[in-house]
Motif scaffolding. Structure first.
Motif, PDB file in Angstrom:
ATOM      1  N   UNK A 233      83.641  36.834  72.017  1.00 24.69           N
ATOM      2  CA  UNK A 233      84.709  36.534  71.058  1.00 24.69           C
ATOM      3  C   UNK A 233      84.480  35.163  70.423  1.00 24.69           C
ATOM      4  N   UNK A 234      84.107  34.183  71.249  1.00 26.15           N
ATOM      5  CA  UNK A 234      83.831  32.846  70.728  1.00 26.15           C
ATOM      6  C   UNK A 234      82.677  32.845  69.744  1.00 26.15           C
ATOM      7  N   UNK A 235      81.622  33.587  70.072  1.00 28.36           N
ATOM      8  CA  UNK A 235      80.454  33.655  69.187  1.00 28.36           C
ATOM      9  C   UNK A 235      80.812  34.322  67.858  1.00 28.36           C
ATOM     10  N   UNK A 236      81.629  35.383  67.914  1.00 27.27           N
ATOM     11  CA  UNK A 236      82.007  36.106  66.703  1.00 27.27           C
ATOM     12  C   UNK A 236      82.975  35.299  65.843  1.00 27.27           C
ATOM     13  N   UNK A 237      83.772  34.446  66.461  1.00 27.20           N
ATOM     14  CA  UNK A 237      84.652  33.581  65.673  1.00 27.20           C
ATOM     15  C   UNK A 237      83.846  32.565  64.878  1.00 27.20           C
ATOM     16  N   UNK A 238      82.683  32.187  65.402  1.00 23.83           N
ATOM     17  CA  UNK A 238      81.800  31.261  64.690  1.00 23.83           C
ATOM     18  C   UNK A 238      80.961  31.989  63.651  1.00 23.83           C
ATOM     19  N   UNK A 239      80.502  33.190  64.003  1.00 27.43           N
ATOM     20  CA  UNK A 239      79.664  33.984  63.095  1.00 27.43           C
ATOM     21  C   UNK A 239      79.978  35.456  63.325  1.00 27.43           C
ATOM     22  N   UNK A 240      80.763  36.023  62.426  1.00 30.40           N
ATOM     23  CA  UNK A 240      81.223  37.406  62.613  1.00 30.40           C
ATOM     24  C   UNK A 240      80.273  38.432  62.005  1.00 30.40           C
ATOM     25  N   UNK A 241      79.050  38.018  61.650  1.00 26.99           N
ATOM     26  CA  UNK A 241      78.116  38.931  60.996  1.00 26.99           C
ATOM     27  C   UNK A 241      77.167  39.639  61.957  1.00 26.99           C
ATOM     28  N   UNK A 242      77.325  39.405  63.261  1.00 25.11           N
ATOM     29  CA  UNK A 242      76.393  39.978  64.240  1.00 25.11           C
ATOM     30  C   UNK A 242      76.812  41.380  64.674  1.00 25.11           C
ATOM     31  N   UNK A 243      76.044  42.377  64.267  1.00 26.19           N
ATOM     32  CA  UNK A 243      76.288  43.759  64.692  1.00 26.19           C
ATOM     33  C   UNK A 243      76.175  43.866  66.214  1.00 26.19           C
ATOM     34  N   UNK A 244      75.142  43.234  66.748  1.00 25.15           N
ATOM     35  CA  UNK A 244      74.887  43.329  68.193  1.00 25.15           C
ATOM     36  C   UNK A 244      76.055  42.780  69.005  1.00 25.15           C
ATOM     37  N   UNK A 245      76.633  41.645  68.566  1.00 25.51           N
ATOM     38  CA  UNK A 245      77.747  41.053  69.297  1.00 25.51           C
ATOM     39  C   UNK A 245      78.999  41.931  69.226  1.00 25.51           C
ATOM     40  N   UNK A 246      79.279  42.490  68.043  1.00 23.26           N
ATOM     41  CA  UNK A 246      80.428  43.391  67.908  1.00 23.26           C
ATOM     42  C   UNK A 246      80.238  44.631  68.795  1.00 23.26           C
TER      43      UNK A 246
END
Length: 230
Positions: free
Chosen positions: A105-118
Motif C-alpha cells: 500500500x505504501x509503495x502504491x501510494x508513492x507510485x500507483x503505476x505498478x501492475x505487479x504491486x496491484x
C-alpha cells in the motif's frame, strides 16, 4: 590448364557464397526485430487458486514504456483499507502479512503505476479472506491493462472457487485465453474450470481443438491436455 580453371571457378563460387551469406546476415538478420512471446517479461510464482490449492502462474513485469502500462485515466481502487486478519493466522503469520500488505500500500501510494504491486496486493487480500477487495483490484487491472491475462485468470479463479459463480468465471477464463493464446497456463485454468466446475470434458476438448485449428503451433502443447481428457 582446364583443371586449374575449374579449381579457380570452384574457389570463386565458394567465395561468392560466403559473401552472400554474411551479407544476408548483416543486412537482413541484423534488422530482424525479435517478437517477445507471452505478455512481456514473465516470472513464475506459486499462488493459491483455491482453498488449500496452489499453482504456478506467470506474473508480468510491467514498466511505464510497456504496452501493458496501466491506463492513468481510470479511477484507482482506494488504498485506505482496514486489514482484518483471519483467526486462523498465528500472531507471527498475521504480523508478516500485515507488514507485506502495508508495504505494498505504501509503495502504491508513492507510485500507483505498478501492475505487479496491484496484483500482489489483490492476492494478499484474497489470502486473508477479503475477496471483495481482491475482486475490486483485479477488475481495475483488467480494465487498466486489458492486454495482460493475469487479472482475468485471477478473477476466474476467484469467481469459480470462492464466489462459486460459474457464470462470471467462464468469461474471465475465455478472455485470458484470447489475450494469451500461446500461454499453456491460460488453457490449464479453463480446462480445470470446465472439468471441475462444469463437469464438461467435451467442452474443454472442443475449446482445445478449436485453439489448435486457430494456432497450429500450439498443437504439441495442447494435445497432451486433450489426451488427459479423453
Amino acid at each position: 590448364m582446364n583443371k586449374n580453371k575449374i579449381i579457380i571457378i570452384i574457389i570463386a563460387g565458394l567465395v561468392l557464397l560466403a559473401i552472400g551469406y554474411y551479407g544476408y546476415q548483416e543486412f537482413f538478420a541484423s534488422k530482424t526485430i525479435p517478437v517477445p512471446s507471452g505478455n512481456g517479461n514473465n516470472s513464475t510464482s506459486t499462488i493459491e487458486i483455491a482453498p488449500n490449492v496452489t499453482a504456478e502462474i506467470e506474473q508480468v513485469a510491467i514498466t511505464s514504456t510497456s504496452p501493458l502500462y496501466l491506463n492513468p485515466a481510470l479511477k484507482k481502487p482506494s488504498l485506505n483499507r482496514t486489514i482484518v486478519m483471519p483467526d486462523s493466522y498465528s500472531v507471527q503469520a498475521a504480523k508478516i502479512m500485515i507488514e507485506k500488505i502495508s508495504g505494498l500500500i505504501g509503495a502504491l501510494k508513492k507510485d500507483s503505476s505498478s501492475y505487479a504491486d496491484w496484483n500482489d496486493l489483490a492476492m494478499r487480500f484474497k489470502m486473508i479472506g477479503d475477496y471483495k477487495t481482491a475482486e475490486e483490484i483485479w477488475v481495475y487491472l483488467s480494465k487498466a491493462a486489458p492486454r495482460a491475462s493475469d487479472a482475468f485468470i485471477n478473477l476466474g479463479d476467484l469467481y469459480m472457487y470462492y464466489f462459486h459463480n460459474n457464470a462470471k468465471a467462464e468469461p474471465m477464463f475465455l478472455k485470458a485465453v484470447a489475450i494469451a493464446p500461446r500461454s499453456a497456463e491460460s488453457y490449464r485454468r479453463i480446462v480445470d474450470f470446465y472439468v471441475v466446475a462444469l463437469n464438461d470434458k467435451a467442452k474443454a476438448i472442443k475449446l482445445l481443438n478449436d485453439s489448435i485449428a486457430k494456432y497450429p503451433d500450439m498443437e504439441l502443447t495442447l494435445q497432451p491436455l486433450i489426451a488427459e481428457l479423453e
